[in-house]
Motif scaffolding. Structure first.
Motif, PDB file in Angstrom:
ATOM      1  N   MET A   1       0.828  -1.196   0.000  1.00 51.16           N
ATOM      2  CA  MET A   1       0.000   0.000   0.000  1.00 51.16           C
ATOM      3  C   MET A   1       0.871   1.260   0.000  1.00 51.16           C
ATOM      4  SD  MET A   1      -2.861   1.167   2.796  1.00 51.16           S
ATOM      5  CE  MET A   1      -1.583   1.342   4.039  1.00 51.16           C
ATOM      6  N   TYR A   2       1.896   1.262   0.856  1.00 52.43           N
ATOM      7  CA  TYR A   2       2.801   2.414   0.916  1.00 52.43           C
ATOM      8  C   TYR A   2       3.552   2.604  -0.415  1.00 52.43           C
ATOM      9  CZ  TYR A   2       2.087   2.761   5.971  1.00 52.43           C
ATOM     10  OH  TYR A   2       1.535   2.936   7.224  1.00 52.43           O
ATOM     11  N   GLU A   3       3.942   1.488  -1.007  1.00 47.83           N
ATOM     12  CA  GLU A   3       4.655   1.582  -2.278  1.00 47.83           C
ATOM     13  C   GLU A   3       3.753   2.165  -3.375  1.00 47.83           C
ATOM     14  OE1 GLU A   3       7.830  -2.138  -1.826  1.00 47.83           O
ATOM     15  OE2 GLU A   3       5.983  -2.361  -2.995  1.00 47.83           O
ATOM     16  N   SER A   4       2.476   1.747  -3.360  1.00 54.48           N
ATOM     17  CA  SER A   4       1.536   2.285  -4.345  1.00 54.48           C
ATOM     18  C   SER A   4       1.349   3.788  -4.144  1.00 54.48           C
ATOM     19  CB  SER A   4       0.197   1.552  -4.229  1.00 54.48           C
ATOM     20  OG  SER A   4      -0.744   2.103  -5.117  1.00 54.48           O
ATOM     21  N   GLN A   5       1.180   4.212  -2.892  1.00 52.41           N
ATOM     22  CA  GLN A   5       1.037   5.643  -2.614  1.00 52.41           C
ATOM     23  C   GLN A   5       2.294   6.423  -3.030  1.00 52.41           C
ATOM     24  OE1 GLN A   5       0.043   6.077   1.514  1.00 52.41           O
ATOM     25  NE2 GLN A   5      -2.006   5.164   1.287  1.00 52.41           N
ATOM     26  N   ARG A   6       3.437   5.843  -2.734  1.00 55.51           N
ATOM     27  CA  ARG A   6       4.687   6.522  -3.100  1.00 55.51           C
ATOM     28  C   ARG A   6       4.814   6.672  -4.608  1.00 55.51           C
ATOM     29  NH1 ARG A   6      10.142   3.284  -2.255  1.00 55.51           N
ATOM     30  NH2 ARG A   6       9.115   2.208  -3.982  1.00 55.51           N
ATOM     31  N   ASP A   7       4.449   5.636  -5.343  1.00 58.10           N
ATOM     32  CA  ASP A   7       4.535   5.723  -6.800  1.00 58.10           C
ATOM     33  C   ASP A   7       3.586   6.793  -7.348  1.00 58.10           C
ATOM     34  OD1 ASP A   7       6.392   3.709  -6.735  1.00 58.10           O
ATOM     35  OD2 ASP A   7       4.939   2.110  -7.189  1.00 58.10           O
ATOM     36  N   GLN A   8       2.381   6.876  -6.772  1.00 58.69           N
ATOM     37  CA  GLN A   8       1.428   7.890  -7.226  1.00 58.69           C
ATOM     38  C   GLN A   8       1.939   9.299  -6.932  1.00 58.69           C
ATOM     39  OE1 GLN A   8      -2.338   6.993  -5.384  1.00 58.69           O
ATOM     40  NE2 GLN A   8      -2.690   5.133  -6.616  1.00 58.69           N
ATOM     41  N   LEU A   9       2.492   9.478  -5.742  1.00 57.25           N
ATOM     42  CA  LEU A   9       3.006  10.805  -5.383  1.00 57.25           C
ATOM     43  C   LEU A   9       4.202  11.192  -6.250  1.00 57.25           C
ATOM     44  CD1 LEU A   9       2.772  10.642  -1.481  1.00 57.25           C
ATOM     45  CD2 LEU A   9       1.342  11.982  -3.037  1.00 57.25           C
TER      46      LEU A   9
END
Length: 215
Positions: free
Chosen positions: A73-81
């Motif tokens: 989940m954190y990796e997905s958020q980081r990629d979006q940001l």
């Protein structure tokens, strides 16, 4: 009063630079969380590798799966940001380029206006007439120089024989004046030896000795 009539909002409007900075700070915080989760996963994996199958190992496995889900989940958020930050950076670069283009256009307009004002004051016909006048004056000056440098020839009625005779007479006159300037002829006692004896001589010289010295 502010609640009834409203107050002017003094909060500055967000800019692309501030938005990019905030997004990058969120990305950094997510990286810290991901590093912590990776450390926990490594610990669980190390403990499970040393355990036999059983309830204890199963419990650790469930905890590891939850941490793995959080990490994804954190990796997905980081990629979006990160993608948002990249898009905003591109928009910022386009904005800066547009500002530079507008500045260049404004400078060109100002220069064009100035050139029109300056060249509008110039009369091409006057310049052409001035050039023609300068050319005429140069031609007149050249004619004056040629006239002033003209040589004067010897009159044709002068006899060359008379010129030769006059030149020969001038030569004889020069020789005569040179002979007179020498004082006396050969064999004569010089005038300076016939003058009064100087005071610093004790006795006057004898006439015979003077002649011998002169001879």
């Amino acid at each position: 009063m502010n609640r009834l009539f409203g107050a002017k909002n003094s909060v500055p409007k967000p800019t692309l630079s501030s938005a990019i900075s905030n997004t990058e700070s969120h990305v950094d915080s997510l990286d810290v969380k991901l590093a912590k989760l990776n450390a926990e996963l490594s610990t669980y994996q190390s403990r499970m590798s040393k355990m036999r199958d059983g309830p204890g190992k199963t419990a650790l496995r469930q905890k590891a799966l939850k941490i793995l889900q959080r990490r994804k989940m954190y990796e997905s958020q980081r990629d979006q940001l990160q993608q948002q930050s990249w898009n905003m950076e591109q928009a910022s670069m386009m904005t800066d380029n547009l500002k530079n283009v507008m500045t260049t256009v404004d400078a060109m307009k100002s220069t064009n206006k100035t050139l029109k004002q300056q060249y509008g004051k110039i009369d091409i016909d006057k310049i052409e007439r001035m050039q023609d006048e300068m050319q005429e004056l140069m031609e007149v000056g050249n004619e004056i120089q040629e006239s002033m440098g003209r040589s004067y020839d010897v009159p044709e009625d002068v006899d060359e024989a008379e010129l030769d005779a006059e030149l020969e007479a001038l030569g004889e006159e020069a020789e005569f004046e040179a002979g007179v300037g020498m004082g006396t002829g050969l064999g004569e006692t010089p005038g300076f030896m016939l003058d009064e004896v100087p005071t610093f001589v004790d006795e006057p010289p004898e006439a015979g000795k003077v002649k011998e010295a002169a001879g």
